[in-house]
Design an enzyme around this catalytic site. Structure first.
Site, PDB file in Angstrom:
ATOM      1  N   ALA A   1     -16.726   3.443  -3.940  1.00 26.85           N
ATOM      2  CA  ALA A   1     -17.266   2.142  -3.534  1.00 26.85           C
ATOM      3  C   ALA A   1     -18.706   2.271  -3.037  1.00 26.85           C
ATOM      4  O   ALA A   1     -19.593   1.527  -3.481  1.00 26.85           O
ATOM      5  CB  ALA A   1     -16.376   1.534  -2.458  1.00 26.85           C
ATOM      6  N   GLY A   2     -18.956   3.220  -2.142  1.00 27.42           N
ATOM      7  CA  GLY A   2     -20.282   3.350  -1.533  1.00 27.42           C
ATOM      8  C   GLY A   2     -21.369   3.707  -2.531  1.00 27.42           C
ATOM      9  O   GLY A   2     -22.475   3.156  -2.486  1.00 27.42           O
TER      10      GLY A   2
ATOM     11  N   GLY B   1     -18.423   7.587  -1.548  1.00 22.70           N
ATOM     12  CA  GLY B   1     -17.378   7.776  -2.563  1.00 22.70           C
ATOM     13  C   GLY B   1     -17.560   6.742  -3.659  1.00 22.70           C
ATOM     14  O   GLY B   1     -18.688   6.285  -3.908  1.00 22.70           O
TER      15      GLY B   1
ATOM     16  N   LYS C   1       0.848  -1.189   0.000  1.00 22.55           N
ATOM     17  CA  LYS C   1       0.000   0.000   0.000  1.00 22.55           C
ATOM     18  C   LYS C   1       0.881   1.235   0.000  1.00 22.55           C
ATOM     19  O   LYS C   1       1.991   1.210   0.527  1.00 22.55           O
ATOM     20  CB  LYS C   1      -0.886   0.032   1.251  1.00 22.55           C
ATOM     21  CG  LYS C   1      -2.111   0.887   1.099  1.00 22.55           C
ATOM     22  CD  LYS C   1      -3.205   0.110   0.378  1.00 22.55           C
ATOM     23  CE  LYS C   1      -4.526   0.801   0.344  1.00 22.55           C
ATOM     24  NZ  LYS C   1      -5.584  -0.169   0.000  1.00 22.55           N
TER      25      LYS C   1
ATOM     26  N   GLY D   1     -20.512   6.484   3.833  1.00 18.89           N
ATOM     27  CA  GLY D   1     -19.456   6.776   2.849  1.00 18.89           C
ATOM     28  C   GLY D   1     -20.049   6.693   1.458  1.00 18.89           C
ATOM     29  O   GLY D   1     -20.584   5.661   1.070  1.00 18.89           O
TER      30      GLY D   1
HETATM   31  N1  GLU Z   1      -7.455   0.137  -2.969  1.00 16.21           N
HETATM   32  C1  GLU Z   1      -8.194  -1.060  -3.262  1.00 16.21           C
HETATM   33  C2  GLU Z   1      -8.230  -1.957  -2.043  1.00 16.21           C
HETATM   34  O1  GLU Z   1      -8.047  -1.507  -0.938  1.00 16.21           O
HETATM   35  C3  GLU Z   1      -7.720  -1.747  -4.521  1.00 16.21           C
HETATM   36  C4  GLU Z   1      -6.311  -2.229  -4.527  1.00 16.21           C
HETATM   37  C5  GLU Z   1      -5.830  -2.745  -5.875  1.00 16.21           C
HETATM   38  O2  GLU Z   1      -6.609  -2.836  -6.800  1.00 16.21           O
HETATM   39  O3  GLU Z   1      -4.644  -3.064  -5.936  1.00 16.21           O
HETATM   40  O4  GLU Z   1      -8.511  -3.128  -2.137  1.00 16.21           O
END
Ligand code: GLU
Length: 411
Positions: free
Chosen positions: A220-221, A218, A105, A216
């Protein structure tokens, strides 16, 4: 109140599973710290002629099962503990759904809403310059996360390819379609959450019109709200960083989205009652979907949650203390490492398509995503019976076994 350290919570989650399953002790030890933590600074020439320096991170948690994988977060509250926790969760997320990737990350401590478009591009390109030797399609593959998006991914791709003098689209996922993105990636986190919710609904014997609250609004939500509405669910409450709205008769998510785009918030939506963020979480409903940030369901409010089930579209929204309270109350919780794995699964598909330089239709992507989510849900559910535990612990057992096998095979 002291800030809850999400990395500590993440370790506690694994501890519980490790004990129940008898995880190899050397594997447990290795999973207690990331393999690599990169801490760097990105200077940006601001529009007013000054230079600002932003603190940036990339954590490569574990790569026993494949290249590190995970998004980049641009947020004013992001710090190393958050990025470490998020990288840890990515490791377990990829293992839960069985895609051949490890966990990573990235993050920058910044409020991107206060940057101009040019400053944002400079920051995005500077982030990649700082990591140019550390990422790559077979090494570590970033993607979008909170407050980053396909446009930013395209700048980052362009910077990386310019530095390396060739096309390497698999270095980053969540790209726009014209530069090697995958059909369906934009809404895949929510879509994966929907496949999981539909399986859960069968187990709970929920009826058509079951009620949902989404914290939320955004990427996803809002997609979750739209797709669930199409599936016959009733969205009765939503919220964003400024507050929430509730309407027991149901909200039209497309209209709420338009309202938010024009006013900057979901609040003051026609026909709905304005409520606080805290009230949204405790609204009675069948399914509560936290879809924003960490630590929103804590020991303080877990006792007040009136949902029958929780589907975690956010990463780390529930603390370990809250988990225990919810479990005692009989509230079913589908954990983040399963519920929101649709995003990274389609990221994996994106990389596969980049490697082949051959692209799939949206239908093909969805046809491949659905069985992965459904089978993973059922495998995790089976573990709750086998180990007599909650779904989070069951998911960790499922994932940790796979990581253990890879680590031990490598010796
Ligand atoms: N940020 C997204 C997660 O937390 C996607 C991560 C990705 O596709 O590598 O799963």
């Amino acid at each position: 109140m002291p800030k809850i350290n999400p990395f500590k919570s993440a370790q506690q989650q694994l501890d519980k599973a490790a004990q129940l399953m008898g995880l190899d002790s050397t594997v447990r030890e290795r999973l207690s710290m990331p393999k690599r933590e990169i801490h760097f600074y990105v200077p940006v020439n601001m529009d007013d002629g000054s230079t600002k320096i932003f603190e940036a991170y990339r954590v490569q948690y574990d790569d026993s099962r494949g290249p590190n994988k995970g998004g980049i977060r641009f947020h004013p509250a992001t710090d190393i503990n958050e990025v470490k926790a998020l990288a840890f969760w990515m490791t377990f997320k990829c293992a839960t759904v069985g895609i051949p990737l490890g966990g990573g990350k990235g993050g920058v401590t910044v409020d991107p809403k206060r940057l101009s478009e040019r400053e944002l591009e400079q920051l995005s390109r500077g982030f990649i310059r700082g990591l140019r030797a550390d990422i790559g399609p077979d090494k570590d593959v970033p993607a979008p996360d909170v407050y980053t998006n396909p446009k930013i991914m395209a700048w980052m791709l362009d910077e990386y390819e310019t530095l390396h003098g060739r096309h390497l689209p698999g270095v980053i996922t969540g790209k726009p379609l014209p530069v090697g993105g995958s059909a369906g990636r934009g809404y895949s986190t929510a879509q994966g959450g929907v496949y999981v919710t539909l399986e859960l609904a069968k187990k709970m014997k929920l009826k058509k019109g079951a009620t949902v609250v989404i914290q939320g609004f955004g990427n996803a939500g809002s997609y979750m709200a739209k797709i669930l509405t199409k599936k016959g669910y009733k969205i009765i409450g939503v919220s964003d960083s400024r507050g929430g709205i509730v309407n027991p008769k149901g909200l039209d998510p497309v209209a709420v989205e338009k309202h938010k785009a024009s006013t900057g918030s979901v609040q003051n939506f026609a026909g709905a009652k304005n409520v606080t963020n805290a009230q949204v979480l405790t609204t009675p409903c069948d399914i509560l979907v936290p879809a924003a940030l960490e630590n929103v369901i804590t020991a303080d409010n877990a006792g007040k949650i009136k949902a029958k089930a929780i589907v975690e579209l956010a990463n780390g929204p529930t603390t370990p203390e809250a988990d225990e309270k919810l479990y005692k109350k009989g509230i079913i919780l589908v954990p983040d490492i399963l519920a929101n794995a649709g995003g990274v699964t389609v990221s994996y598909f994106e990389q596969v398509q980049n490697a082949y330089n051959y692209y799939w239709s949206e239908q093909e992507v969805l046809a491949k995503l659905e069985p992965i989510m459904v089978d993973s849900f059922n495998a995790v559910w089976a573990n709750t019976v086998k180990y007599n535990c909650d779904l989070r612990t069951a998911a960790y057992i499922h994932a940790a076994r796979r990581i253990e096998q890879a680590m031990l095979a490598r010796g």
